[in-house]
Design an enzyme around this catalytic site. Structure first.
Site, mmCIF file in Angstrom:
data_model
loop_
_atom_site.group_PDB
_atom_site.id
_atom_site.type_symbol
_atom_site.label_atom_id
_atom_site.label_comp_id
_atom_site.label_asym_id
_atom_site.label_seq_id
_atom_site.Cartn_x
_atom_site.Cartn_y
_atom_site.Cartn_z
ATOM 1 N N HIS A 38 36.556 -25.696 -40.836
ATOM 2 C CA HIS A 38 37.133 -25.109 -42.190
ATOM 3 C C HIS A 38 38.305 -24.085 -42.128
ATOM 4 C CE1 HIS A 38 37.229 -21.365 -44.118
ATOM 5 N NE2 HIS A 38 36.759 -21.632 -45.176
ATOM 6 N N ASP A 56 36.065 -23.916 -48.552
ATOM 7 C CA ASP A 56 35.066 -22.532 -48.639
ATOM 8 C C ASP A 56 33.310 -22.900 -48.778
ATOM 9 O OD1 ASP A 56 37.325 -20.972 -47.466
ATOM 10 O OD2 ASP A 56 36.726 -19.510 -49.240
#
Length: 138
Positions: free
Chosen positions: A63, A105
């Site tokens: 991420h 996300d």
């Protein structure tokens, strides 16, 4: 440093994509993100270094890498639009930057869900000092 950033966010209120990311994680995993992921391993929360401790921590590493690849975006504060269709996150909107933040996300939330069985409580509040100084490359 990571702890101070999280506390500041909690005190000021969460805005933009951080709030949306929190909602994605909660729906995908059933876990409260601030408690379960904000201080997890070496990469979950603000910043990161060293080798990810497990699959969940690797989700945070990936991420972080995803955010790093975004140019001209403010991934922590730019809010985006998304919806749920048949249990799947669908990123929407016309702004390519916001859509890319949403996709980062989304991938992390799915990764957390897919690695729930390997989640380890001992990494929930893992001290940053135990993370090696040399980081992996994205």
């Amino acid at each position: 440093m990571r702890a101070l950033w999280i506390v500041a966010v909690l005190l000021l209120g969460v805005e933009g994509s951080l709030l949306q990311f929190r909602k994605m994680i909660k729906k995908m995993t059933g876990k409260e993100p601030v408690v379960s992921y904000a201080f997890y391993g070496c990469y979950c929360g603000s910043g990161g270094r060293g080798k990810p401790k497990d699959a969940t921590d690797r989700c945070c590493f990936v991420h972080d890498c995803c955010y790093e690849k975004l140019t001209g975006c403010d991934p922590k504060w730019d809010d985006y639009t998304y919806s749920w269709k048949n249990g799947t996150i669908v990123c929407g909107g016309d702004d390519p930057c916001k859509k890319e933040v949403c996709e980062c996300d989304k991938a992390a939330a799915i990764c957390f869900r897919d690695n729930l069985k390997t989640y380890k409580k001992r990494y929930m509040t893992y001290p940053n000092i135990l993370c090696s100084s040399k980081s992996e490359k994205c």
